[in-house]
Each structure stands twice: as structure tokens, then as C-alpha cells.
Design an enzyme around this catalytic site. Sequence first.
Site, PDB file in Angstrom:
ATOM      1  N   ASN A   1     -51.309  71.416 -35.869  1.00  0.00           N
ATOM      2  CA  ASN A   1     -51.650  72.462 -36.844  1.00  0.00           C
ATOM      3  C   ASN A   1     -50.345  73.018 -37.399  1.00  0.00           C
ATOM      4  O   ASN A   1     -49.238  72.614 -36.981  1.00  0.00           O
ATOM      5  CB  ASN A   1     -52.515  73.552 -36.194  1.00  0.00           C
ATOM      6  N   LYS A   2     -50.470  73.955 -38.312  1.00  0.00           N
ATOM      7  CA  LYS A   2     -49.306  74.540 -38.995  1.00  0.00           C
ATOM      8  C   LYS A   2     -48.209  74.942 -38.020  1.00  0.00           C
ATOM      9  O   LYS A   2     -48.481  75.503 -36.957  1.00  0.00           O
ATOM     10  CB  LYS A   2     -49.794  75.753 -39.796  1.00  0.00           C
TER      11      LYS A   2
ATOM     12  N   GLN B   1     -48.571  80.835 -46.113  1.00  0.00           N
ATOM     13  CA  GLN B   1     -50.022  80.721 -46.341  1.00  0.00           C
ATOM     14  C   GLN B   1     -50.755  81.951 -45.811  1.00  0.00           C
ATOM     15  O   GLN B   1     -51.771  82.370 -46.365  1.00  0.00           O
ATOM     16  CB  GLN B   1     -50.591  79.472 -45.639  1.00  0.00           C
TER      17      GLN B   1
ATOM     18  N   ASP C   1     -55.181  70.305 -38.119  1.00  0.00           N
ATOM     19  CA  ASP C   1     -55.019  69.197 -39.070  1.00  0.00           C
ATOM     20  C   ASP C   1     -55.379  67.857 -38.444  1.00  0.00           C
ATOM     21  O   ASP C   1     -55.721  66.913 -39.144  1.00  0.00           O
ATOM     22  CB  ASP C   1     -53.593  69.168 -39.611  1.00  0.00           C
TER      23      ASP C   1
ATOM     24  N   ARG D   1     -54.326  72.712 -50.575  1.00  0.00           N
ATOM     25  CA  ARG D   1     -53.812  72.424 -49.237  1.00  0.00           C
ATOM     26  C   ARG D   1     -54.879  72.849 -48.230  1.00  0.00           C
ATOM     27  O   ARG D   1     -55.886  73.437 -48.607  1.00  0.00           O
ATOM     28  CB  ARG D   1     -52.439  73.069 -48.963  1.00  0.00           C
ATOM     29  N   GLY D   2     -54.618  72.531 -46.952  1.00  0.00           N
ATOM     30  CA  GLY D   2     -55.632  72.774 -45.924  1.00  0.00           C
ATOM     31  C   GLY D   2     -56.392  71.472 -45.699  1.00  0.00           C
ATOM     32  O   GLY D   2     -56.838  70.840 -46.664  1.00  0.00           O
ATOM     33  N   ALA D   3     -56.547  71.088 -44.419  1.00  0.00           N
ATOM     34  CA  ALA D   3     -57.054  69.750 -44.097  1.00  0.00           C
ATOM     35  C   ALA D   3     -58.388  69.397 -44.783  1.00  0.00           C
ATOM     36  O   ALA D   3     -58.471  68.377 -45.486  1.00  0.00           O
ATOM     37  CB  ALA D   3     -57.144  69.602 -42.581  1.00  0.00           C
TER      38      ALA D   3
ATOM     39  N   ARG E   1     -49.838  63.217 -48.128  1.00  0.00           N
ATOM     40  CA  ARG E   1     -49.493  64.055 -46.980  1.00  0.00           C
ATOM     41  C   ARG E   1     -49.958  63.330 -45.707  1.00  0.00           C
ATOM     42  O   ARG E   1     -51.094  62.876 -45.641  1.00  0.00           O
ATOM     43  CB  ARG E   1     -50.152  65.447 -47.085  1.00  0.00           C
TER      44      ARG E   1
HETATM   45  O1  MRU Z   1     -49.632  72.727 -45.035  1.00  0.00           O
HETATM   46  P1  MRU Z   1     -51.029  73.229 -45.155  1.00  0.00           P
HETATM   47  O2  MRU Z   1     -51.126  74.567 -45.818  1.00  0.00           O
HETATM   48  O3  MRU Z   1     -51.959  72.201 -45.762  1.00  0.00           O
HETATM   49  O4  MRU Z   1     -51.493  73.426 -43.648  1.00  0.00           O
HETATM   50  C1  MRU Z   1     -52.755  73.942 -43.376  1.00  0.00           C
HETATM   51  C2  MRU Z   1     -53.015  74.138 -41.937  1.00  0.00           C
HETATM   52  O5  MRU Z   1     -52.197  73.857 -41.093  1.00  0.00           O
HETATM   53  C3  MRU Z   1     -54.385  74.643 -41.554  1.00  0.00           C
HETATM   54  O6  MRU Z   1     -54.321  75.442 -40.409  1.00  0.00           O
HETATM   55  C4  MRU Z   1     -55.282  73.432 -41.273  1.00  0.00           C
HETATM   56  O7  MRU Z   1     -55.221  72.519 -42.320  1.00  0.00           O
HETATM   57  C5  MRU Z   1     -56.678  73.822 -41.044  1.00  0.00           C
HETATM   58  S1  MRU Z   1     -57.455  74.362 -42.541  1.00  0.00           S
HETATM   59  C6  MRU Z   1     -59.084  74.659 -42.257  1.00  0.00           C
END
Ligand code: MRU
Length: 349
Positions: free
Chosen positions: A250-251, A198, A240, A48-50, A93
Amino acid sequence: MELKSITMEWTGESLKLIDQRKLPLEEEYVECKTYLEVAEAIRKMIVRGAPAIGATAGFGYVLGAMEFHGKSRDFNDFVGWMKKVKKTLEETRPTAVNLFWALDRMENRLMECGKMDGILEKLEEEAVKIAVEDIETNKNIGKHGSQLVKDGDTILTHCNTGSLATVDYGTALGVIRTAFEQGKKLRVFVDETRPYLQGARLTTWELLKYGIKDTYLISDNMAGWMMKKGEIDLVIVGADRVVANGDVANKIGTYSLAVLANKHGIPFYVALPTSTIDLSIPNGDGIPIEERSHDEVTHCGGRRIAPQGVKVRNPAFDVTDHELITAIITEKGVIYPPYEENLKKIMKR
Ligand code: MRU
């Protein structure tokens, strides 16, 4: 061609991903040998993470191409198959634009090649390039962003934006890491980031690994009070998707932090690679927001914490209005308002 980081390993035949669902208690790797397994790994948040999702999808695309091998030598048949592979990976996603950015880049490479000869090598080369560039990009984000961090600062961060959310090094966490490596004494407050945790599970694990001992885990509802007490000097988060007017997805929970930071006069920074910028969407209203399984809210650590039958909402992301953002940190430099104008300029560079 091979690539190895803590988040992922490309062996030339398969993609190994650290299973982020199991961290920090177990360090296990999951091996994906097909594009469908890669799609499943993204959907289930093994990865996970963009930026990490983008790089993973690139390797998923290569595995899809390898699976076609021997079926036909007709380039048009191959393009048809790869459209299906791309669509499957895209449907995992919806919010992080890096996924679509990486897959478009892979498809462009495919079309540029235009023939079956050497196609697998070219696609593999492109996927590895996306991954290698990500590490370099993050180090540059760290270099630019660390100039905004002073010796003795207390930083609040949300979710996980470190090595695990990228191929390596991290974006917002990369900034913190660079400032720390420059010898600045830092305190880092990490939001636990309900419902998926996370922050609690991944960010604290990474920060302690980097040797940042002054890492404090707080639950999400503590951030406002810490700000009011003057305990936080700046907030740095990842993104994201950043759209044309500077609104940032973002999250979930990022928006609340930005409102709180604004109320208390605390700088609010967002760190991201330019591959997270999507100028095709004019403002935050157009960003698709993923709704995830209700179990993530009704359960914690695998145990039910809410009564059966309760109604639930679980948006995984929110959108922070550009007016609340002090600056956007990218690998090409730091951008200040007016974002509409300055995002366009940086994308042209
Ligand atoms: O749902 P996730 O864990 O994929 O969400 C991740 C985030 O929101 C991060 O802040 C974002 O992807 C930036 S990661 C460098």
C-alpha cells in the site's frame, strides 16, 4: 452505455476523469478519447487508487478497440492490435494488481467472443460491468468493515481510499463512511501522505463532503505520538496488492503505521476488494514497487524545497508484513489469520 460517478464518466465515446492532481483547489475534468490518453492519465496520476486505475484501464481497452474499427475485419489482426493496447495500459503503473486484473478480464471477454461481430458492444459491456461492480463491492466492504468500528472511535487513515480511488464510495474510506452513515460518532485522523499528499488533498476533501466534521489533518510524523497519547482506537488503510501469505502493498508510510499500531496494541485493518488479492505471488518480496519521479520529493505544491543536486529516493509503496495486520476486510467478509489459508478460502467463494 453510460456510467457516471464523481471519479469518472463513460460517455460511450470517451472517458472523462476528474483531474485528481488539481483537487481540492480546482474541480476539472480531463477527457480521454484514445487509449494512449487513458494510459497517460494513469501514468500522470490524473486518476489514481487501485480500483479506479483498474476500471479506467477497462475503458482504455474499449477506446483501443474503437480505434481499430474500420482497419480490418480479421479477428486475428484485431487480437494483435489489442495485445499492444493491453501492454501499453499495463506499463503505466506496476504495483496495483487491479490494473492487470481488469485488463485480463477484458482480454478474456475478447477471446470468449472470438469474432468481430458485436465485439465493441461486448467489450464496452464488460468495462461498464467492472465499474458498476466496483461500487457494489465497496458498499459490501463498508457493510462488513463497519462492524469493527464502534460509536465514539477515533480512526487513523492513510492516503486516499475513497470515491476518488475507486469508481465510487471507497474501500477503507467506505468503511468509515458506512460507520458514519449508521449514526456512529467518529473522529478521523488523516495522514497528509507525503510526497503526493493524497491524504491532505483528497481524503480530507472527501470526508468533509460526507459531513464528517471531526476530520483532523495531521502530518505523517505525528501518527506515532497520537498513538502513544491514546488518541487513536484503530487504523484502517487500503491496499494495492495483497499476496498469498497476507503481506500487503500500500502507499508508502503504511508499513511504519502498522509497526506503530503493533507497538501500541492498536488494531490495524486493511480494506480491499478481492480483485486486489494476487495469490500468484507467495510473499511481499515479489511485489513490484513503483519508484516515482524525484520531483515529487524535492518539490512541494510545485515549489522546490530541497537543494539542487541532492540524491533522492521515491518508492511510492511499501509492504506491510501480514503479522502486523489484525484483519483484512473484503466484500465477501472479514478475514483473520492464518491469512495463507483464509485468503485461499475466500477466493474460492
Ligand atoms: O499512488 P496512488 O495514489 O495510486 O496510491 C493509492 C493507494 O496506495 C491506496 O491506498 C490504494 O490504491 C487503495 S485505494 C482504494
